[in-house]
Design a protein around this motif. Structure first.
Motif, mmCIF file in Angstrom:
data_model
loop_
_atom_site.group_PDB
_atom_site.id
_atom_site.type_symbol
_atom_site.label_atom_id
_atom_site.label_comp_id
_atom_site.label_asym_id
_atom_site.label_seq_id
_atom_site.Cartn_x
_atom_site.Cartn_y
_atom_site.Cartn_z
ATOM 1 N N GLU A 1 12.230 14.426 8.573
ATOM 2 C CA GLU A 1 11.803 15.502 9.459
ATOM 3 C C GLU A 1 11.402 16.728 8.643
ATOM 4 O O GLU A 1 12.004 17.042 7.622
ATOM 5 N N GLU B 1 10.286 19.847 13.578
ATOM 6 C CA GLU B 1 11.379 20.362 14.413
ATOM 7 C C GLU B 1 10.850 21.368 15.434
ATOM 8 O O GLU B 1 11.296 21.398 16.579
ATOM 9 N N LYS C 1 12.784 8.381 17.777
ATOM 10 C CA LYS C 1 13.725 9.459 18.083
ATOM 11 C C LYS C 1 13.816 9.569 19.600
ATOM 12 O O LYS C 1 12.803 9.462 20.302
ATOM 13 N N TRP D 1 8.807 19.374 18.016
ATOM 14 C CA TRP D 1 9.734 18.579 18.830
ATOM 15 C C TRP D 1 10.338 19.449 19.933
ATOM 16 O O TRP D 1 10.388 19.044 21.095
ATOM 17 N N ILE E 1 7.276 18.013 22.228
ATOM 18 C CA ILE E 1 7.518 16.572 22.340
ATOM 19 C C ILE E 1 8.778 16.249 23.129
ATOM 20 O O ILE E 1 8.768 15.381 24.021
ATOM 21 N N ARG E 2 9.864 16.922 22.828
ATOM 22 C CA ARG E 2 11.185 16.546 23.344
ATOM 23 C C ARG E 2 11.228 16.450 24.867
ATOM 24 O O ARG E 2 11.804 15.496 25.426
ATOM 25 N N ASN F 1 14.017 11.272 23.149
ATOM 26 C CA ASN F 1 13.650 12.549 23.762
ATOM 27 C C ASN F 1 14.721 12.963 24.767
ATOM 28 O O ASN F 1 15.764 12.308 24.904
#
Length: 744
Positions: free
Chosen positions: A312, A317, A346, A320, A324-325, A348
């Protein structure tokens, strides 16, 4: 997407005509060629997949999406400013294939219906030196501009970096094959400003804040002349049938393509998207609430020191958290920028997997050697297949093929199959996603492999052999100096002892013919905060079981080594050729502002002492540039101009073997090898030996530092393992990477 049956039937038959007779018969049988008229769109011909058992008779609903990773070195080295190196080296290749970028898009167009390709992705770094736009006189894009004519790409008619890239992508446009594109850090250099790409928020960087002005829309970039926006403006993207919209900066776009009865959204973000652009991206996804999203970003995930493990980054980060998250529709994110290939998943915020992928081959042989990625989405069997191959390699003349010409990569980080239940993964936001009845008896990946390898036999790969002991290397005649920077019996991080009476210097010269003729002495007058540490770290192919680490080095702050003023190596002209080798590893904290042009091996003395009008540079330089390129520069004997070999950018924290070979029997050419692979930008001819500067104050060889105008400068940051100078050209089986049983 426009169907053109007559053209495409011709293309398929033309492609098949290139395949040897027996293989073609087998291929025609596999393809069930009879229903040729059903070649188009979702009715593309069936093909076989090497990832799927041949006994499986289920007909598949499947399609492919090609990915073009960091193409930057292709237009750079095909450009006129760089001497049209691809065209010169591979003169037998037809004009439409005369550099790897052209070949990639031509291959996609030729096989788009056969492989059911609805869309193409570029991950950025389209060109390498965007700031040459003005100097080269590149033209902005216009709707009526035709760089592709007669269904070919003209060889020699357009040789500007930006226009070569534009030309390659126009191949897709002319065939109505839609694509997404984004600007990488090498594409956003603005004309008339010293701002290029700003800091790289890479692996290990934390606390990232997207407010330093280098992102799109940042106050530093307003009203600047951006070549990317001249060549790939919004108006150009709007001509594609899949186009959705662009962010107002012009740097980010989204597309919606259809495949196998379903729609997918591709969200393409250029390097360092601003917070405003991320808000726009969130709105794009919210406005298309049922569509699965493939996110493209030039720099996202990083790659660890092993070149295969995902890591990462600070910027990842940030994206994300802000994009994205919490967007469950993003199921896949593809990026480049970091050299190599890796993948990781990863979870979400919905507890679902997001597939994170890095693919970038710019540091492979010949700037990538045409390697590209193909993703096959097999909806029937819930699989995603990734394949990496080069349509360029099989086109090379047989005389130019070597062990580095890999047409189809087989390693797990380049070629893999992933289980992916499409309907289950998309159920949280879509109840309309469907898997249609399949029309293909087998998958598509294997047919791509057959087409790539039909006329190509992969050369044997040299397998590295580890050293059995510290003396397991070829000790060759003509060795003038050989310095090995290791010390046995010490712990990692032990300080180098600078005491001239009982310390660790001089470093012995272990030349077999004239032992210790050229020992090295340490110089500390420039040293302030930097230091030397003994290390057991070494190149895997080096027999030396350790190295010397230069730490905290910057510009005029470094210890370095020199030969004695009367050492015989100082005045060697290498008139019978040479082989000069070094094992080097750049430190993780390399900073272009502090470490650019750091010296590995220099012959001291300014050229202005050699000839009138000469510069302050020396007559021999092995150095690392501000872009972490390997530079080998010499003033040959009998000449009064410098000549240079260049590699592409190499990576920090990775060991490299560097070899510069001058061969009088090959028109006095000089070839620079990095990890055994010849770089593209070499000296073709007329570069015999190396001159030296004869000045009253004496002259020396220096290791770990550069010199300009007679003043020491730019200390080395990282590790040095071994350096050897031989007064004749050596073949690779005599290099330090070989074992002693191959000695001559």
């Amino acid at each position: 997407m426009t169907d053109r049956p007559s053209d495409d039937s011709k293309q398929l038959l033309e492609q098949l005509a290139r395949v040897p007779e027996l293989k073609r018969r087998s291929l025609l049988k596999t393809l069930a060629i009879a229903p040729l008229a059903s070649l188009y769109g979702s009715r593309a011909l069936a093909a076989s997949s090497g990832h799927t058992a041949s006994s499986d008779s289920t007909r598949r609903s499947t399609f492919c999406v090609p990915v073009l990773p960091d193409t930057q070195y292709y237009p750079r080295y095909a450009s006129e400013k760089m001497g049209k190196l691809f065209q010169k080296k591979y003169q037998g290749i037809l004009p439409q294939y005369d550099n790897p970028f052209k070949t990639q898009t031509q291959w996609i167009v030729r096989n788009r219906y056969l492989l059911n390709i609805p869309f193409v992705i570029h991950v950025g770094d389209v060109v390498d030196q965007s700031w040459y736009y003005t100097a080269e006189g590149s033209r902005p894009w216009h709707a009526n501009q035709d760089l592709v004519y007669g269904n070919q790409l003209g060889n020699g008619s357009v040789n500007k970096e930006w226009e070569l890239a534009s030309q390659a992508m126009q191949v897709l446009e002319d065939s109505h094959c839609p694509y997404s594109i984004c600007a990488g850090n090498h594409d956003i250099g603005a004309i008339g400003t010293n701002i290029q790409w700003g800091p790289d928020w890479g692996v290990g960087v934390t606390g990232f804040k997207n407010d330093d002005g280098y992102q799109d829309g940042g106050f530093h970039r307003r009203n600047l002349f951006e070549p990317y926006l001249q060549v790939f403006p919004t108006a150009r993207a709007q001509q594609q049938s899949t186009f959705g919209s662009r962010h107002h900066s012009g740097f980010h776009e989204y597309h919606v393509f259809e495949a196998e009865g379903n729609r997918f959204l591709v969200l393409s973000l250029s390097w360092r998207a601003s917070d405003d652009a991320l808000n726009w991206a969130n709105q794009v996804i919210a406005s298309n609430p049922t569509l699965p999203v493939i996110l493209i970003n030039h720099q996202l995930m990083g790659i660890g020191d092993d070149g295969t493990t995902a890591a990462e980054t600070g910027y990842f980060e940030y994206l994300w958290k802000h994009l994205i998250r919490d967007n469950d529709q993003i199921f896949m994110a593809i990026s480049g920028h970091y050299h190599g290939s890796c993948r990781v998943t990863k979870k979400n915020s919905a507890g679902h997997d997001v597939l994170l992928i890095v693919v970038d081959y710019q540091m492979s042989y010949m700037g990538g050697n045409g390697l590209m990625r193909l993703y096959e989405f097999d909806l029937t069997h819930n699989k995603i297949y990734a394949s990496t191959f080069s349509p360029w390699v099989p086109l090379k003349p047989s005389s130019e093929i070597n062990q580095f010409d890999v047409a189809w990569k087989t390693e797990d980080n380049h070629n893999y199959a992933l289980d992916f239940d499409f309907q289950q993964r998309f159920a949280g936001f879509s109840d309309t996603f469907q898997v249609q009845a399949g029309t293909r008896p087998v998958g598509l990946t294997d047919i791509a492999q057959q087409l790539i390898l039909a006329n190509y036999t992969q050369p044997a790969q040299a397998q590295p052999v580890p050293a059995r002991d510290s003396e397991d290397y070829p000790k060759v005649s003509g060795t003038l100096a050989h310095w090995r920077f290791f010390k046995t019996g010490v712990r990692d991080g032990t300080q180098f002892n600078f005491d001239h009476r009982s310390g660790d210097w001089p470093i012995a010269d272990v030349s077999p013919d004239d032992a210790n003729a050229n020992p090295l002495f340490v110089n500390t007058w420039m040293k302030r905060n930097s230091n030397l540490l003994w290390s057991t770290d070494h190149h895997p192919a080096s027999a030396a079981p350790g190295s010397l680490q230069f730490v905290n080095t910057k510009k005029h702050d470094s210890p370095y080594f020199t030969t004695d003023r009367n050492a015989p190596i100082n005045t060697e002209l290498f008139e019978n050729g040479y082989t000069i080798e070094a094992f080097v590893k750049i430190g993780a904290d390399f900073d272009a502002k502090k470490n650019a042009w750091m010296g590995i091996l220099y012959r001291l003395g300014a050229r202005w002492n050699l000839y009138s009008g000469g510069s302050g540079d020396t007559t021999m330089m092995m150095a690392i540039s501000n872009l972490m390129e390997v530079q080998w520069e010499v003033v040959p004997v009998g000449r009064y101009t410098n000549m240079t070999c260049w590699s592409g950018s190499i990576s920090a924290t990775q060991w490299y073997h560097i070899a510069a070979v001058n061969d009088p029997n090959d028109d006095n050419s000089v070839i620079l090898y990095v990890e055994g692979a010849p770089v593209l930008r070499n000296i073709a001819s007329s570069a015999p030996g190396i001159q030296y500067v004869n000045v009253q104050t004496g002259l020396q060889m220096a290791i770990g530092c550069s010199q300009y105008g007679g003043h020491m400068d730019n200390g080395f940051l990282g590790n040095l393992g071994e350096i050897r100078l031989v007064n004749r050209p050596l073949s690779s089986d005599q290099w330090l990477t070989a074992r002693r049983h191959t000695s001559a």
